[in-house]
Design a protein around this motif. Structure first.
Motif, PDB file in Angstrom:
ATOM      1  N   UNK A  23       0.829  -1.208   0.000  1.00 19.15           N
ATOM      2  CA  UNK A  23       0.000   0.000   0.000  1.00 19.15           C
ATOM      3  C   UNK A  23       0.866   1.262   0.000  1.00 19.15           C
ATOM      4  N   UNK A  27       1.015   4.064  -3.055  1.00 18.13           N
ATOM      5  CA  UNK A  27       0.905   5.512  -2.870  1.00 18.13           C
ATOM      6  C   UNK A  27       2.111   6.241  -3.466  1.00 18.13           C
ATOM      7  N   UNK A  30       2.381   6.796  -7.171  1.00 18.75           N
ATOM      8  CA  UNK A  30       1.489   7.785  -7.786  1.00 18.75           C
ATOM      9  C   UNK A  30       2.171   9.129  -7.962  1.00 18.75           C
TER      10      UNK A  30
ATOM     11  N   UNK B 168      -1.807   0.433   6.861  1.00 18.04           N
ATOM     12  CA  UNK B 168      -2.251   0.045   5.519  1.00 18.04           C
ATOM     13  C   UNK B 168      -3.491   0.837   5.120  1.00 18.04           C
ATOM     14  N   UNK B 170      -4.380   3.794   6.241  1.00 17.97           N
ATOM     15  CA  UNK B 170      -3.993   5.192   6.025  1.00 17.97           C
ATOM     16  C   UNK B 170      -3.310   5.352   4.662  1.00 17.97           C
ATOM     17  N   UNK B 171      -2.359   4.475   4.373  1.00 15.77           N
ATOM     18  CA  UNK B 171      -1.633   4.590   3.104  1.00 15.77           C
ATOM     19  C   UNK B 171      -2.580   4.397   1.919  1.00 15.77           C
ATOM     20  N   UNK B 172      -3.523   3.442   2.059  1.00 14.18           N
ATOM     21  CA  UNK B 172      -4.473   3.200   0.964  1.00 14.18           C
ATOM     22  C   UNK B 172      -5.371   4.406   0.745  1.00 14.18           C
ATOM     23  N   UNK B 174      -4.632   7.519   1.400  1.00 10.25           N
ATOM     24  CA  UNK B 174      -3.822   8.562   0.753  1.00 10.25           C
ATOM     25  C   UNK B 174      -3.655   8.277  -0.732  1.00 10.25           C
ATOM     26  N   UNK B 175      -3.497   6.988  -1.058  1.00  7.13           N
ATOM     27  CA  UNK B 175      -3.351   6.628  -2.469  1.00  7.13           C
ATOM     28  C   UNK B 175      -4.626   6.971  -3.234  1.00  7.13           C
ATOM     29  N   UNK B 178      -4.829  10.646  -3.830  1.00  7.91           N
ATOM     30  CA  UNK B 178      -3.802  11.156  -4.740  1.00  7.91           C
ATOM     31  C   UNK B 178      -4.047  10.714  -6.187  1.00  7.91           C
ATOM     32  N   UNK B 179      -4.667   9.553  -6.340  1.00  9.40           N
ATOM     33  CA  UNK B 179      -4.766   8.965  -7.677  1.00  9.40           C
ATOM     34  C   UNK B 179      -5.546   9.875  -8.630  1.00  9.40           C
ATOM     35  N   UNK B 184      -6.808   3.417 -11.087  1.00  6.79           N
ATOM     36  CA  UNK B 184      -5.380   3.127 -10.978  1.00  6.79           C
ATOM     37  C   UNK B 184      -5.090   2.330  -9.715  1.00  6.79           C
ATOM     38  N   UNK B 185      -5.767   2.666  -8.630  1.00  8.71           N
ATOM     39  CA  UNK B 185      -5.430   2.057  -7.339  1.00  8.71           C
ATOM     40  C   UNK B 185      -6.619   1.402  -6.644  1.00  8.71           C
ATOM     41  N   UNK B 192      -6.903  -4.339   0.284  1.00  6.34           N
ATOM     42  CA  UNK B 192      -5.970  -4.168   1.402  1.00  6.34           C
ATOM     43  C   UNK B 192      -6.667  -3.542   2.599  1.00  6.34           C
ATOM     44  N   UNK B 195      -8.862  -6.245   4.221  1.00  6.77           N
ATOM     45  CA  UNK B 195      -8.058  -7.217   4.955  1.00  6.77           C
ATOM     46  C   UNK B 195      -7.542  -6.624   6.269  1.00  6.77           C
TER      47      UNK B 195
END
Lengths: 128, 386
Positions: A23, A27, A30, B168, B170-172, B174-175, B178-179, B184-185, B192, B195
């Motif tokens: 993950x 990020x 990107x 995980x 938090x990062x997801x 943010x992704x 941002x995407x 894309x994500x 994730x 899970x």
């Protein structure tokens, strides 16, 4: 004089928790400012680093039976040592990492990814 | 015979009596005979020395207030005893019960010698009681420190286990923010995140089971007619899909009907399988079976091959907050898995045990009566039944 083009920064994310490593990589990819790779253990990170020579490493500390401390020491012993960002969910390990000179930044999980981005941007600005 | 002389000459017999009692309250069932006797005879010797040492009124008053001068450097036998009891998973009431039994059996055996009790004997009896109280205070003080360390360790593990899946999420997130285009994500970020949420939920469920087991007189179970072969097969199938690179053999009994809480039994079996997978050699199979024993109880066994477990450690596996249970694997969890298995077994009027031998490997056995005896008062009272 031939013009030298600085190569793109190379990043290595190291965490034995695959979801977490993936993950973070998802990020960081990107942002398109660096190439991001991932390793799921300390030993694997050394193999990757020998091949890809990363400029920066985002390192988990608790990866039994290995630790990020040992991996960081080994990475720092390389010819062109990367800058290393330490992260962990354990307060004890975070405290220990703050005393460890191999790490230039130490952050408790869950890590705000923008903190990593700021750290990388600073690194990038300092590059020759 | 004076009490101090009586103790001095009968240390061996008193230790044996004490050991028998300690074994009866011992939660782990794995006490080493030598360790037990060593402590009790050392503690008894301390009593004798103490009782024979002249003591002024002032010293006596100070001791009663817990302010006496320490007689020796280093740990006293009673202090070592307290730390050891914490390691073995004792509760503070069980330590107290041990001292109560020691005091009672010494006095009873002494009185059986029909001593003539005058002022000196009465004074010695007081000195003896003071010495017991002193030892109890020392043991409990050490026990408390050790138990607090266990809790601190546990909170550290809990925090660590929650922070990684939270990271995980938090990062997801943010992704996703941002995407440029979500596809894309999106698919992977969703998986994730789900899970990670499931992992956090599992940890919190274990915590809840722990709290229920400790504070509400045991885990609650909702029993109804069930077939253990069906339950077992479902759990094994699920485990096979979770550990696709492992071999799980499955042997049903063919006759396994009874009354149980299916979900809880499935949870217990899954915990045993997870444990077996985690702590065994990767290339060795894990064998799961259902059978019935001579008393027509149902026996669920999970066997793995791997490093042997020392016998003295096996009993402590079923205790929560066992010291030394620092996770040595990334996926070790909270270390509550086997404790929860024990709680589920107890709530069904059954039990869980483990053996580890070179010939047989490590075998965990969950033994359950086909149905609970409604007339039999059990350790968990009536709280567990609905």
């Amino acid at each position: 004089m031939p013009l030298t083009v600085a190569r793109r920064m190379r990043l290595l994310v190291v965490d034995d928790d695959r979801d977490y490593a993936d993950s973070l990589k998802a990020f960081l990819e990107l942002l398109d400012d660096w190439d991001t790779d991932v390793a799921y253990g300390a030993a694997e990170s050394l193999v990757r680093a020998a091949k890809d020579r990363p400029d920066a490493v985002i390192m988990d500390l608790h990866m039994p039976p290995e630790t990020g401390f040992i991996a960081a020491a080994a990475l720092k012993a390389r010819v062109a040592p990367p800058a290393i960002f330490a992260m962990s969910g354990s307060a004890d390990l975070i405290e220990r990492a703050r005393e460890d000179t191999h790490f230039s930044c130490v952050v408790m999980k869950p890590v705000d990814p923008t903190v990593i981005v700021n750290w990388l941007s600073e690194l990038s600005a300092k590059r020759p | 015979m004076r009490l101090s002389d009586f103790i001095a000459t009968n240390i061996e017999q008193l230790s044996v009596e004490y050991e028998a009692f300690a074994r009866s309250v011992n939660p782990a069932g794995n006490l080493d005979s030598n360790a037990l006797r060593d402590h009790s005879s050392q503690i008894l010797r301390t009593f004798v020395v103490d009782m024979r040492t002249p003591q002024s009124k002032l010293q006596q008053a100070e001791k009663a207030k817990g302010r006496q001068v320490r007689p020796a450097l280093g740990e006293t036998a009673a202090e070592q005893h307290g730390t050891q009891r914490a390691d073995l998973g004792f509760r503070v009431d069980q330590i107290t019960a041990e001292y109560r039994a020691l005091r009672a059996s010494v006095i009873r055996l002494w009185l059986e010698t029909r001593p003539v009790i005058g002022m000196e004997e009465a004074d010695e009896l007081i000195r003896f009681n003071e010495a017991v109280d002193q030892a109890l205070a020392e043991s409990v003080a050490r026990f408390t420190v050790a138990a607090a360390q266990d809790r601190t360790l546990f909170m550290g593990v809990l925090s660590h286990e929650l922070r990684t899946p939270l990271g995980t999420v938090v990062a997801s997130a943010h992704a996703l923010r941002k995407a440029a285009t979500l596809d894309m994500v999106l698919p992977e970020a969703i998986e994730r995140t789900l899970r990670s949420a499931a992992r956090i939920e599992n940890i919190l469920n274990d915590m809840l089971d722990f709290v229920q087991g400790e504070t509400q007189g045991g885990m609650r179970v909702h029993v109804r007619a069930a077939d253990m072969d069906t339950v077992g097969e479902r759990v094994v199938m699920d485990a096979r899909s979770r550990f696709p690179d492992r071999t799980l053999s499955w042997r049903p009994s063919g006759h396994a009907d009874g009354e149980w809480d299916e979900n809880r039994i499935a949870q217990a079996l899954a915990n045993l399988i997870n444990n077996a997978v985690k702590y065994s050699d990767h290339d060795k199979p894990v064998d799961v079976s259902v059978s019935s024993d001579a008393k027509d109880r149902i026996v669920l066994t999970v066997r793995n091959r791997g490093a042997l477990i020392p016998t003295r450690r096996i009993g402590t596996f079923f205790q929560p907050f066992v010291r030394g249970a620092v996770t040595d694997r990334a996926d070790a969890g909270l270390g509550l898995g086997l404790y929860i298995v024990k709680e589920i077994a107890t709530a069904h009027g059954g039990s869980v045990s483990a053996t580890s031998t070179v010939a047989e490997g490590t075998i965990f056995s969950l033994v359950l009566p086909r149905r609970m005896d409604p007339g039999l008062p059990s350790a968990f009272g009536n709280l567990g039944r609905h």
